[in-house]
Design a protein around this motif. Structure first.
Motif, mmCIF file in Angstrom:
data_model
loop_
_atom_site.group_PDB
_atom_site.id
_atom_site.type_symbol
_atom_site.label_atom_id
_atom_site.label_comp_id
_atom_site.label_asym_id
_atom_site.label_seq_id
_atom_site.Cartn_x
_atom_site.Cartn_y
_atom_site.Cartn_z
ATOM 1 N N ARG A 127 8.928 -3.346 -2.474
ATOM 2 C CA ARG A 127 8.571 -2.315 -1.496
ATOM 3 C C ARG A 127 7.353 -1.519 -1.968
ATOM 4 O O ARG A 127 6.399 -1.299 -1.215
ATOM 5 C CB ARG A 127 9.755 -1.373 -1.264
ATOM 6 N N TYR A 130 4.211 -3.670 -1.887
ATOM 7 C CA TYR A 130 3.596 -3.738 -0.558
ATOM 8 C C TYR A 130 2.755 -2.494 -0.286
ATOM 9 O O TYR A 130 1.617 -2.595 0.189
ATOM 10 C CB TYR A 130 4.674 -3.893 0.514
ATOM 11 N N VAL A 131 3.312 -1.328 -0.580
ATOM 12 C CA VAL A 131 2.579 -0.072 -0.366
ATOM 13 C C VAL A 131 1.291 -0.056 -1.179
ATOM 14 O O VAL A 131 0.218 0.322 -0.682
ATOM 15 C CB VAL A 131 3.473 1.134 -0.742
ATOM 16 N N THR A 132 1.383 -0.468 -2.436
ATOM 17 C CA THR A 132 0.227 -0.461 -3.338
ATOM 18 C C THR A 132 -0.851 -1.415 -2.840
ATOM 19 O O THR A 132 -2.044 -1.073 -2.798
ATOM 20 C CB THR A 132 0.667 -0.853 -4.758
ATOM 21 N N GLN A 182 -1.322 -2.582 0.256
ATOM 22 C CA GLN A 182 -1.913 -2.148 1.514
ATOM 23 C C GLN A 182 -2.870 -0.978 1.309
ATOM 24 O O GLN A 182 -3.954 -0.936 1.910
ATOM 25 C CB GLN A 182 -0.802 -1.755 2.502
ATOM 26 N N ARG A 221 -1.416 8.109 -1.859
ATOM 27 C CA ARG A 221 -0.541 7.353 -0.956
ATOM 28 C C ARG A 221 0.474 6.527 -1.741
ATOM 29 O O ARG A 221 1.666 6.483 -1.387
ATOM 30 C CB ARG A 221 -1.402 6.447 -0.077
ATOM 31 N N ILE A 222 0.015 5.892 -2.819
ATOM 32 C CA ILE A 222 0.908 5.062 -3.634
ATOM 33 C C ILE A 222 1.976 5.919 -4.304
ATOM 34 O O ILE A 222 3.168 5.592 -4.280
ATOM 35 C CB ILE A 222 0.081 4.283 -4.683
ATOM 36 N N GLN A 255 4.666 7.375 -1.749
ATOM 37 C CA GLN A 255 5.680 6.407 -1.330
ATOM 38 C C GLN A 255 6.561 5.996 -2.498
ATOM 39 O O GLN A 255 7.773 5.793 -2.338
ATOM 40 C CB GLN A 255 5.002 5.178 -0.713
#
Length: 576
Positions: free
Chosen positions: A216, A219-221, A223, A533-534, A537
């Motif tokens: 999870r 994916y965040v990293t 994107q 952002r990373i 999340q």
């Protein structure tokens, strides 16, 4: 008389024919019997190699990152192939091959040859329906990667024979690979397998591999990095997230990436390069905290020690050092907050070569991070006896040496966990597992550095875009000119942000590097938003509650004594 002679001659011919047949039968039944029986046995029975199922690659929570799925491959036994009229053309059409290429394979002397590997079910069914003697299918396993390009550089891929070629598929190939088996099979007149007579060697399945990655957060990293690289039309980007208390790599992303499920025509080696691990670059200002930490540890400065920043220009050995924003006399904590090259250089110059080198080495610069990943870079930190005065000054603000994003993450983990350097790992650390560490920095120094780094994301700092409401963030911006032809390029930069959160009890360390962004190039503008952002999340995924009153600073978590090392080690285990 004439008729009697003809009768005797006909009788003689019949006798000779009978004798010939008798001799031939004797030769077949007696002389050639063993050879013919062996050929018949080979046609009726044969040994089949049974491929082993490769172990699955899983993330820390058990989500699949690489699995094996059964597929059919088409083979031929050339000595046994018997094709009728038109069979060759029909087989070539079914396999989507040129008849000439197919004929060349069938004319080989080998007893076994693959015609096409890992075909779709429809192709395997079409080939079997032709019923050509000596042509058959065998079950194999094809590797499938559910995360695709998101985790490609970590997971890597295996080849058609099930051998790891990149990433952890290569690094842990022995763990993932099983042992093939063998069975004796009876075949019908058309060469098709009918039944297994016995298992001569059992198959041993490969072991599963559980990684430290959280799919999870991965994916965040990925994107966040992908969007940043696209926004600034950058050459490439790298991002790493680690747990500072266990050394586990929770996310590692590179852009550009590739899809390991279909590798053809995707840019080749350039896209497959794991830049975060293999590429060592001059880190620039994200190294300044370690120059200051070395001076703090030696008692040469305190956070409030005043340093004169020469109003933006200083010469060392005939070379000029500049600050983007000229300053006069400022405290050391403001050197970090405002990111002064000149003051960082002066703090480095107040240390001798051996001292500064020893501390940087202690943080892991010049050493491999220890993941065991193929091509892992150690970076360049030359021996101190090779430094001149100017080189010591430039190393103070991150030039004249190189480090990978993974090395920078490990170094920041030292500041986050209270001064202990841990080996990084791509494998999940168990809840009862103690990670041995080496103390390289005093706890008090680590706490002071965390407080100074928290000023960077506050008012007046260069990393305000990394600030996160409800969580104290400590970090450092970096904007490094890239070396080129004996000097430095005027328009090529490495933009970076490295840090950790929450400051009061660090849970995550993250590093974001963007190579050659266009338009903007300051790390605080380019890389800091992706870091924010990373981290945001990641903290939510790890269920770290926000503290609305937190503004940064605060002591790192307590360390636990490592078994048998005599050195404090970070508390083991982590939340998933």
């Amino acid at each position: 008389m004439k008729l009697a002679w003809r009768g005797r001659f006909a009788y003689f011919l019949l006798l000779m024919g009978f004798l010939g047949i008798t001799v031939q039968l004797l030769r077949v039944q007696v002389v050639r019997a063993p050879d013919l029986q062996e050929k018949a046995r080979q046609q009726a029975f044969h040994k089949v190699r049974v491929p082993a199922i490769r172990g699955a690659v899983l993330d820390r929570n058990g989500a699949p990152l690489a699995v094996s799925t059964p597929v059919k491959s088409v083979y031929a036994a050339p000595p046994e192939v018997a094709t009728g009229r038109g069979d060759l053309e029909r087989l070539a059409r079914a396999l989507d091959m040129e008849p000439r290429a197919l004929r060349e394979r069938l004319e080989r002397s080998s007893p076994f040859v693959y015609l096409r590997r890992q075909v779709p079910p429809s192709v395997a069914e079409a080939v079997q329906a032709l019923g050509i003697n000596g042509i058959g299918t065998v079950q194999e396993y094809r590797r499938y990667y559910p995360a695709g390009e998101v985790a490609a550089h970590v997971v890597g891929f295996a080849g058609v024979d099930g051998i790891g070629l990149e990433g952890v598929e290569l690094a842990y190939d022995r763990t993932l690979s099983g042992t093939p088996g063998r069975r004796l099979v009876e075949r019908d007149a058309l060469g098709r397998d009918m039944r297994t007579l016995r298992v001569e060697k059992p198959v041993r399945r490969g072991d599963d591999l559980r990684l430290s990655l959280d799919s999870r957060l991965q994916y965040v990293t990925y994107q966040a990095l992908k969007e940043t690289v696209a926004r600034y039309e950058a050459k490439a980007g790298m991002a790493v997230v680690v747990d500072p208390h266990t050394g586990e790599v929770l996310a590692l992303a590179n852009v550009p990436s590739y899809n390991p499920n279909r590798r053809g025509g995707q840019g080749g080696a350039a896209k497959r390069r794991n830049r975060a691990i293999t590429d060592a670059m001059e880190p620039g200002s994200i190294l300044k905290p370690f120059t200051v930490a070395a001076a703090l540890e030696e008692g040469q400065v305190r956070p409030d020690t005043e340093v004169f920043c020469e109003n933006g220009l200083m010469r060392v050995g005939g070379h000029a050092i500049h600050d983007a924003h000229p300053m006069g006399e400022v405290p050391v904590q403001e050197v970090i907050q405002k990111s002064s090259n000149i003051c960082a250089a002066k703090i480095a110059l107040d240390q001798d070569n051996q001292q500064l080198w020893g501390h940087l080495r202690g943080f892991g610069f010049g050493l491999r991070p220890g993941t065991g990943f193929p091509g892992e870079a150690s970076g360049v930190l030359r021996p101190p006896y090779q430094w001149n005065r100017f080189e010591r000054a430039t190393i103070g603000f991150g030039h004249g040496m190189t480090a990978s994003a993974l090395q920078v993450a490990r170094a920041y983990a030292v500041l986050a966990n209270g001064g202990v350097r841990l080996p990084l790992t791509l494998r999940r650390v168990g809840p009862d597992e103690v990670v041995p560490g080496k103390r390289v920095l005093g706890r008090e120094t680590a706490e002071e550095m965390a407080e100074m780094l928290s000023l960077v994301v506050g008012p007046g700092g260069t990393g305000k875009r990394a600030a996160l409401e409800g969580y104290g963030v400590a970090g450092k911006t970096g904007t490094a000119q890239k070396p080129e032809k004996g000097g430095y390029a005027e328009d090529k930069y490495l933009s970076a942000f490295a840090g950790f959160a929450p400051v009061s009890n660090p849970s995550l360390v993250a590093v974001v590097m963007v190579d050659e962004p266009q338009g903007e190039h300051y790390g605080g503008k380019v890389a800091a938003p992706a870091f924010r952002r990373i981290i945001a999340q990641g903290l939510r995924l790890r269920q770290v509650p926000p503290r609305p009153s937190e503004e940064g600073g605060g002591p790192p978590p307590p360390l636990r004594q490592a078994r048998g090392t005599g050195e404090p080690a970070a508390a083991s285990g982590s939340a998933s």
